[in-house]
Write an enzyme that holds these catalytic residues in place. Structure first.
Site, short mmCIF file in Angstrom:
data_model
loop_
_atom_site.label_atom_id
_atom_site.label_comp_id
_atom_site.label_asym_id
_atom_site.label_seq_id
_atom_site.Cartn_x
_atom_site.Cartn_y
_atom_site.Cartn_z
N ASP A 1 0.84 -1.20 0.00
CA ASP A 1 0.00 0.00 0.00
C ASP A 1 0.87 1.24 0.00
O ASP A 1 2.05 1.21 0.33
CB ASP A 1 -0.92 -0.01 1.22
CG ASP A 1 -2.20 0.80 0.99
OD1 ASP A 1 -2.37 1.36 -0.11
OD2 ASP A 1 -3.04 0.86 1.90
N GLY A 2 0.24 2.35 -0.39
CA GLY A 2 0.91 3.64 -0.40
C GLY A 2 0.05 4.69 0.27
O GLY A 2 -1.15 4.50 0.46
N GLU B 1 2.16 3.42 -3.96
CA GLU B 1 1.57 2.10 -4.23
C GLU B 1 2.50 1.27 -5.12
O GLU B 1 2.74 0.09 -4.85
CB GLU B 1 0.22 2.27 -4.93
CG GLU B 1 -0.82 3.02 -4.13
CD GLU B 1 -1.71 2.11 -3.31
OE1 GLU B 1 -1.42 0.91 -3.25
OE2 GLU B 1 -2.69 2.62 -2.74
N ASP C 1 -5.04 -2.48 -2.90
CA ASP C 1 -6.33 -1.80 -3.06
C ASP C 1 -6.33 -0.80 -4.20
O ASP C 1 -7.28 -0.03 -4.36
CB ASP C 1 -6.75 -1.11 -1.75
CG ASP C 1 -5.79 -0.02 -1.30
OD1 ASP C 1 -4.92 0.39 -2.10
OD2 ASP C 1 -5.91 0.45 -0.15
N HIS D 1 -9.73 0.35 3.36
CA HIS D 1 -10.41 1.03 4.47
C HIS D 1 -11.74 0.38 4.84
O HIS D 1 -12.71 1.07 5.17
CB HIS D 1 -10.61 2.51 4.15
CG HIS D 1 -9.38 3.17 3.61
ND1 HIS D 1 -8.23 3.34 4.36
CD2 HIS D 1 -9.09 3.68 2.38
CE1 HIS D 1 -7.30 3.94 3.63
NE2 HIS D 1 -7.79 4.15 2.42
N ASP E 1 -1.41 -0.24 5.14
CA ASP E 1 -1.83 1.16 5.09
C ASP E 1 -1.32 1.94 6.30
O ASP E 1 -0.82 3.07 6.16
CB ASP E 1 -3.35 1.24 5.01
CG ASP E 1 -3.85 2.68 5.03
OD1 ASP E 1 -3.68 3.38 4.02
OD2 ASP E 1 -4.40 3.11 6.06
#
Length: 268
Positions: free
Chosen positions: A7-8, A42, A65, A119, A129
């Protein structure tokens, strides 16, 4: 199989940014920059994950995501390479240097990508995240950047132990999020046809939500409506809608029991 999340995060997008990949609490890595974008974060998370596991023969399942990242790696990149890293409209590919490094890193590797909705409480995604955001916040405040232990000797055991835990978590998420909670895309070194995220999934409600300060779906992001698939027998159109129009489109698509993309195509 190694199961990992990538994730980023970008505070302001662009702004102080971070990246992270996560397998377990003692098997993760993170980093970032004083100023960058969420998409760069990401992509870098995926790149660093492949680099960290380059010495292994295991298949790698990357939970992500970002539809932009998944489609860039599994769907669009071959066409971009054939065109000299240019898109269908002749414009240069965004983030091309990172994409070239990913292309090199995945060569000879067995891997799959799984799209997970961000989320919504997915444990692996949330862990990645949190660490990416922590790195971004560290760059914003000038504090120490939490880089993580990296790939240590315990990581192989952690990756194996994560599978049954992950299966239980995914069952719970399927009950909560129904069919829109997962779409899968992948690739293989052998060049076999790989499943890709469906077009309908690209129009998930998350893509129409207002961008949060660390979200990659900024309305200004060129990749939002960029379906640069050189093999597709269609024309690409960019459509700009107001927030109210987005909301009405989503409501009408739900009433029709279809995706916004399919609903618009039906109107045409």
């Amino acid at each position: 199989m190694i199961i990992a999340a990538a994730d980023g995060s970008a505070l302001g997008n662009p702004g102080p940014a971070g990246w992270a990949w996560y397998v377990a609490d003692d098997c993760w890595a993170a980093g970032g920059w004083k100023h960058s974008t969420n998409n760069v974060g990401e992509l870098t998370a995926v790149l660093e994950l492949f680099r960290a596991t380059a010495h292994l023969d295991d298949e790698l399942l990357v939970q992500c995501d970002s539809q932009y990242v998944i489609n860039s790696v599994t769907k669009w990149m071959p066409g971009w390479k054939r065109k000299g890293w240019r898109k269908a409209d002749g414009k240069p590919v965004m983030n091309v240097e990172i994409l070239k490094q990913i292309d090199e890193a995945i060569s000879g590797r067995r891997y799959r990508f799984e799209w997970v909705k961000g989320h919504v409480g997915h444990p692996m995604n949330e862990a990645a995240d949190e660490r990416a955001r922590a790195a971004a916040e560290a760059y914003r405040s000038g504090g120490a950047v939490p880089s993580g232990p990296g790939w240590s000797g315990a990581c192989e055991a952690d990756a194996s132990a994560a599978r049954p835990v992950l299966a239980d978590a995914e069952s719970l998420l399927e009950e909560r999020a129904a069919p829109e909670a997962a779409a899968v895309a992948g690739g293989s070194a052998a060049g076999a046809a790989a499943p890709v995220a469906t077009a309908d999934a690209l129009f998930d409600e998350a893509l129409f939500a207002e961008a949060s300060e660390h979200d990659d779906r900024s309305p200004a992001d060129e990749a939002l409506f960029d379906f640069d698939d050189p093999s597709a027998d269609w024309l690409t159109m960019t459509l700009e809608l107001t927030s109210d129009e987005h909301t009405r489109l989503l409501e009408r698509a739900r009433e029709a029991g279809t995706s916004p993309e399919s609903f618009l195509r039906g109107l045409i």
